[in-house]
Motif scaffolding. Structure first.
Motif, PDB file in Angstrom:
ATOM      1  N   ALA A  42      35.443  51.195  37.384  1.00  0.00           N
ATOM      2  CA  ALA A  42      36.321  51.951  36.481  1.00  0.00           C
ATOM      3  C   ALA A  42      35.910  51.821  35.016  1.00  0.00           C
ATOM      4  CB  ALA A  42      37.770  51.488  36.649  1.00  0.00           C
ATOM      5  N   HIS A  43      35.163  50.775  34.668  1.00  0.00           N
ATOM      6  CA  HIS A  43      34.830  50.530  33.260  1.00  0.00           C
ATOM      7  C   HIS A  43      34.160  51.713  32.563  1.00  0.00           C
ATOM      8  CE1 HIS A  43      35.169  45.849  33.143  1.00  0.00           C
ATOM      9  NE2 HIS A  43      36.320  46.463  33.062  1.00  0.00           N
ATOM     10  N   PRO A  44      33.142  52.332  33.159  1.00  0.00           N
ATOM     11  CA  PRO A  44      32.526  53.475  32.460  1.00  0.00           C
ATOM     12  C   PRO A  44      33.517  54.598  32.190  1.00  0.00           C
ATOM     13  CG  PRO A  44      31.125  52.714  34.259  1.00  0.00           C
ATOM     14  CD  PRO A  44      32.435  52.012  34.414  1.00  0.00           C
ATOM     15  N   ARG A  45      34.428  54.841  33.123  1.00  0.00           N
ATOM     16  CA  ARG A  45      35.411  55.915  32.934  1.00  0.00           C
ATOM     17  C   ARG A  45      36.427  55.540  31.857  1.00  0.00           C
ATOM     18  NH1 ARG A  45      34.678  55.559  38.417  1.00  0.00           N
ATOM     19  NH2 ARG A  45      36.653  54.465  38.826  1.00  0.00           N
ATOM     20  N   ILE A  46      36.761  54.250  31.779  1.00  0.00           N
ATOM     21  CA  ILE A  46      37.686  53.807  30.724  1.00  0.00           C
ATOM     22  C   ILE A  46      37.027  53.953  29.357  1.00  0.00           C
ATOM     23  CG2 ILE A  46      39.023  51.864  29.820  1.00  0.00           C
ATOM     24  CD1 ILE A  46      39.146  50.744  32.665  1.00  0.00           C
ATOM     25  N   LEU A  56      40.414  45.103  32.135  1.00  0.00           N
ATOM     26  CA  LEU A  56      41.393  45.508  33.144  1.00  0.00           C
ATOM     27  C   LEU A  56      41.514  44.386  34.161  1.00  0.00           C
ATOM     28  CD1 LEU A  56      43.147  47.697  34.606  1.00  0.00           C
ATOM     29  CD2 LEU A  56      41.023  48.470  35.710  1.00  0.00           C
ATOM     30  N   PHE A  57      42.746  43.964  34.456  1.00  0.00           N
ATOM     31  CA  PHE A  57      42.930  42.964  35.514  1.00  0.00           C
ATOM     32  C   PHE A  57      44.126  43.336  36.377  1.00  0.00           C
ATOM     33  CE2 PHE A  57      45.320  41.091  31.922  1.00  0.00           C
ATOM     34  CZ  PHE A  57      46.550  40.834  32.510  1.00  0.00           C
ATOM     35  N   SER A  58      44.148  42.776  37.593  1.00  0.00           N
ATOM     36  CA  SER A  58      45.152  43.172  38.567  1.00  0.00           C
ATOM     37  C   SER A  58      45.504  41.995  39.459  1.00  0.00           C
ATOM     38  CB  SER A  58      44.590  44.320  39.415  1.00  0.00           C
ATOM     39  OG  SER A  58      45.603  45.103  39.974  1.00  0.00           O
ATOM     40  N   SER A  59      46.819  41.802  39.719  1.00  0.00           N
ATOM     41  CA  SER A  59      47.290  40.741  40.611  1.00  0.00           C
ATOM     42  C   SER A  59      48.467  41.276  41.415  1.00  0.00           C
ATOM     43  CB  SER A  59      47.709  39.508  39.804  1.00  0.00           C
ATOM     44  OG  SER A  59      48.877  39.783  39.045  1.00  0.00           O
ATOM     45  N   ASN A  60      49.119  40.395  42.174  1.00  0.00           N
ATOM     46  CA  ASN A  60      50.251  40.837  42.991  1.00  0.00           C
ATOM     47  C   ASN A  60      51.398  41.380  42.157  1.00  0.00           C
ATOM     48  OD1 ASN A  60      49.089  40.203  45.471  1.00  0.00           O
ATOM     49  ND2 ASN A  60      49.833  38.100  45.424  1.00  0.00           N
ATOM     50  N   TYR A  66      43.869  46.261  28.724  1.00  0.00           N
ATOM     51  CA  TYR A  66      43.834  45.949  27.293  1.00  0.00           C
ATOM     52  C   TYR A  66      42.667  46.702  26.677  1.00  0.00           C
ATOM     53  CZ  TYR A  66      47.287  42.346  28.060  1.00  0.00           C
ATOM     54  OH  TYR A  66      48.453  41.698  28.372  1.00  0.00           O
ATOM     55  N   ALA A  67      42.935  47.360  25.562  1.00  0.00           N
ATOM     56  CA  ALA A  67      41.913  48.203  24.952  1.00  0.00           C
ATOM     57  C   ALA A  67      41.889  47.999  23.445  1.00  0.00           C
ATOM     58  CB  ALA A  67      42.182  49.669  25.275  1.00  0.00           C
ATOM     59  N   ALA A  68      40.699  48.126  22.872  1.00  0.00           N
ATOM     60  CA  ALA A  68      40.529  48.041  21.420  1.00  0.00           C
ATOM     61  C   ALA A  68      39.623  49.177  20.977  1.00  0.00           C
ATOM     62  CB  ALA A  68      39.927  46.693  21.024  1.00  0.00           C
ATOM     63  N   GLY A  69      39.963  49.779  19.854  1.00  0.00           N
ATOM     64  CA  GLY A  69      39.149  50.859  19.307  1.00  0.00           C
ATOM     65  C   GLY A  69      38.903  50.641  17.832  1.00  0.00           C
ATOM     66  N   TYR A  70      37.651  50.725  17.415  1.00  0.00           N
ATOM     67  CA  TYR A  70      37.305  50.517  16.011  1.00  0.00           C
ATOM     68  C   TYR A  70      37.390  51.817  15.218  1.00  0.00           C
ATOM     69  CZ  TYR A  70      35.595  46.041  17.672  1.00  0.00           C
ATOM     70  OH  TYR A  70      35.508  44.804  18.241  1.00  0.00           O
ATOM     71  N   ALA A 130      43.519  36.269  37.950  1.00  0.00           N
ATOM     72  CA  ALA A 130      43.228  37.697  37.803  1.00  0.00           C
ATOM     73  C   ALA A 130      42.747  38.010  36.389  1.00  0.00           C
ATOM     74  CB  ALA A 130      44.475  38.518  38.130  1.00  0.00           C
ATOM     75  N   ILE A 131      43.367  37.370  35.390  1.00  0.00           N
ATOM     76  CA  ILE A 131      42.938  37.566  33.999  1.00  0.00           C
ATOM     77  C   ILE A 131      41.485  37.124  33.834  1.00  0.00           C
ATOM     78  CG2 ILE A 131      43.276  36.786  31.616  1.00  0.00           C
ATOM     79  CD1 ILE A 131      46.263  36.557  32.234  1.00  0.00           C
ATOM     80  N   SER A 132      41.168  35.948  34.369  1.00  0.00           N
ATOM     81  CA  SER A 132      39.804  35.413  34.251  1.00  0.00           C
ATOM     82  C   SER A 132      38.799  36.316  34.949  1.00  0.00           C
ATOM     83  CB  SER A 132      39.744  33.998  34.836  1.00  0.00           C
ATOM     84  OG  SER A 132      40.617  33.130  34.148  1.00  0.00           O
ATOM     85  N   GLU A 133      39.180  36.813  36.132  1.00  0.00           N
ATOM     86  CA  GLU A 133      38.281  37.697  36.880  1.00  0.00           C
ATOM     87  C   GLU A 133      38.053  39.000  36.121  1.00  0.00           C
ATOM     88  OE1 GLU A 133      38.051  38.935  41.478  1.00  0.00           O
ATOM     89  OE2 GLU A 133      39.745  39.855  40.430  1.00  0.00           O
ATOM     90  N   GLY A 134      39.141  39.596  35.614  1.00  0.00           N
ATOM     91  CA  GLY A 134      39.008  40.851  34.878  1.00  0.00           C
ATOM     92  C   GLY A 134      38.171  40.698  33.624  1.00  0.00           C
ATOM     93  N   PHE A 135      38.362  39.577  32.921  1.00  0.00           N
ATOM     94  CA  PHE A 135      37.592  39.335  31.698  1.00  0.00           C
ATOM     95  C   PHE A 135      36.119  39.100  32.020  1.00  0.00           C
ATOM     96  CE2 PHE A 135      36.207  36.169  28.390  1.00  0.00           C
ATOM     97  CZ  PHE A 135      36.039  37.105  27.380  1.00  0.00           C
ATOM     98  N   ALA A 136      35.850  38.352  33.101  1.00  0.00           N
ATOM     99  CA  ALA A 136      34.458  38.094  33.492  1.00  0.00           C
ATOM    100  C   ALA A 136      33.737  39.399  33.833  1.00  0.00           C
ATOM    101  CB  ALA A 136      34.422  37.137  34.685  1.00  0.00           C
ATOM    102  N   ILE A 137      34.425  40.294  34.527  1.00  0.00           N
ATOM    103  CA  ILE A 137      33.822  41.592  34.866  1.00  0.00           C
ATOM    104  C   ILE A 137      33.557  42.393  33.597  1.00  0.00           C
ATOM    105  CG2 ILE A 137      34.224  43.804  36.022  1.00  0.00           C
ATOM    106  CD1 ILE A 137      35.841  42.248  38.126  1.00  0.00           C
ATOM    107  N   ALA A 138      34.507  42.354  32.653  1.00  0.00           N
ATOM    108  CA  ALA A 138      34.333  43.085  31.390  1.00  0.00           C
ATOM    109  C   ALA A 138      33.150  42.541  30.602  1.00  0.00           C
ATOM    110  CB  ALA A 138      35.610  43.001  30.560  1.00  0.00           C
TER     111      ALA A 138
END
Length: 439
Positions: A42-46, A56-60, A66-70, A130-138
């Motif tokens: 999903a990252h390229p589409r985001i 992006l992270f996901s759990s039960n 979370y997004a940032a734009g300069y 889930a936060i750690s996994e999502g951040f690692a993927i990012a």
């Protein structure tokens, strides 16, 4: 991203959109859940939406983006529509099921989630994984840039401080975790113990997973339905025992957890007493999660037998949750402490204050060294030495100052990173807390 009454911070837009247990029922949260592979794809589409950075992270209990734009950022509605399009399928998710936060509110929310304050059960830190996994993927995909790296590092730091300073995550929060906690109290080391689970329902499954995670020496499953027993055993590396034969093997078992419905007294006090004779005084630990009782309550009166039922387990859970709630104010204080530190750092990334702070540091070093050695010079030469060293230090400061100011015309993330590097190299943030630098 700034707090009221603080110095203005660089122009970066940050936003969080998501769905959680506070905004949507379990079935919608399950529909919105992303696997690790789906997050990565999903990252390229985001990023194509015009975002400089994203995680992006996901759990039960939640899915959050979370997004940032300069240079501007898509609207909240656009980000919500993106998540809905990714997971809506044939059953569209209502827009009212989503929440959104901006700037400092978004950052504070992430810190509270990481600390366990916003979980379905207070102190539950499952979401941190889930936060750690999502951040690692990012990080792998390059979606987490300079700003989100700092924010998510602060989230991990908040969790670590909350765990170290408080009991927000201590104690059992489910019948299964209470059962395993009691087993550890009785035996201390579970790696040398043999366990039998009678049942294959939700409680049995969770208990089996927890025992497996604790490194139980051996784990056997029995159930009237052999297929269900085999399915559970396969998930935890266990073995199966035919239901009509498990009693014969009880002398070799240290921990028995019974969790069958409508099966009263599948283990009687007399049968447990006979098992005890074959164990030669070894401790036997029994947990009865059945309704009605699967194990005769009088078995708990036998020598070397420890028996606990649902009432005891539920009491443990209630006490643990009460203890966690008592520590919530301390964790809130940690969240605010970390948020203040992060926002202070962010505000410090303005170029002019950094150049000014750098000049003060170098001038302090110059004046101290001149004062230490000036006596070696003749009185008529001392002003010359003082003026000369001032001009040298001013020219030294001018070099990084010019580069930082040139960066103001370039990419904002590069400028922020350059300013942060200068502050780190010269210890400007730590020096601002030093009273001797303010004299």
């Amino acid at each position: 991203m700034q707090l009221a009454n603080e110095a203005p911070s660089p122009s970066v837009n940050t936003v969080c959109v998501g769905i959680s247990h506070q905004t949507a029922p379990a079935e919608l949260r399950a529909q919105m859940r992303f696997s690790a592979g789906e997050i990565r794809s999903a990252h390229p589409r985001i990023r194509a939406l015009g975002l400089s950075e994203c995680v992006l992270f996901s759990s039960n209990d939640r899915t959050e983006l979370y997004a940032a734009g300069y240079e501007g950022i898509p609207s909240v509605d656009e980000l919500v529509r993106f998540l809905m399009s990714e997971k809506g399928g044939e059953s569209p998710i209502p827009a009212k099921s989503f929440f959104s936060l901006k700037g400092g509110d978004a950052v504070e929310h992430l810190l509270r989630v990481a600390a366990g304050l916003d979980s379905m059960i207070i102190g539950d830190t499952e979401t941190l994984g889930a936060i750690s996994e999502g951040f690692a993927i990012a990080q792998e995909t390059g979606a987490a840039g300079f700003l989100l790296q700092q924010i998510f590092a602060a989230a991990q730091g908040t969790h670590d401080k909350a765990k170290a300073r408080t009991l927000i995550s201590d104690g059992a929060i489910s019948v299964s975790s209470a059962a395993v906690e009691l087993a550890q109290r009785i035996f201390d080391d579970l790696t040398q113990r043999r366990a039998l689970i009678i049942g294959a329902g939700e409680t049995a499954q969770m208990t089996a997973r927890l025992l497996h995670a604790k490194g139980i020496g051996s784990l056997a499953i029995t159930h009237k339905n052999p297929e269900r027993a085999s399915q559970l055993a396969a998930t935890v590396g266990g073995t199966t025992i035919p239901f009509d034969a498990f009693r014969e093997l009880l002398p070799g078992i240290d921990i028995i957890i019974a969790s069958l419905q409508s099966e009263p007294h599948i283990l009687t006090s007399r049968s447990i007493k006979e098992v005890g004779k074959s164990r030669h005084g070894q401790t036997l630990f029994l947990i009865d999660c059945g309704i009605p009782h699967n194990i005769d309550p009088f078995a708990g009166e036998l020598e070397n037998v420890f028996l606990y039922d649902l009432d005891t387990l539920n009491l443990m859970v209630s006490e643990s949750i009460a203890q966690r709630r008592a520590h919530a104010p301390d964790v809130e204080a940690i969240v605010q402490e970390e948020l203040k530190r992060l926002l202070s750092w962010y505000s410090s990334l303005e170029t002019s204050p950094t150049v000014e702070a750098l000049g003060k540091v170098i001038e302090k070093i110059r004046s101290e060294e001149v004062a230490r050695e000036i006596h070696r010079f003749k009185s008529q030469d001392r002003k010359v030495v003082d003026d000369l060293t001032k001009r040298i230090t001013e020219r030294i400061v001018q070099i990084p100052a010019e580069h930082l100011k040139m960066g103001r015309e370039g990419r904002l993330p590069d400028r922020l990173q350059n300013v942060s590097l200068v502050r780190k190299l010269f210890g400007l943030d730590s020096r601002e807390d030093d009273p001797s630098d303010k004299q």
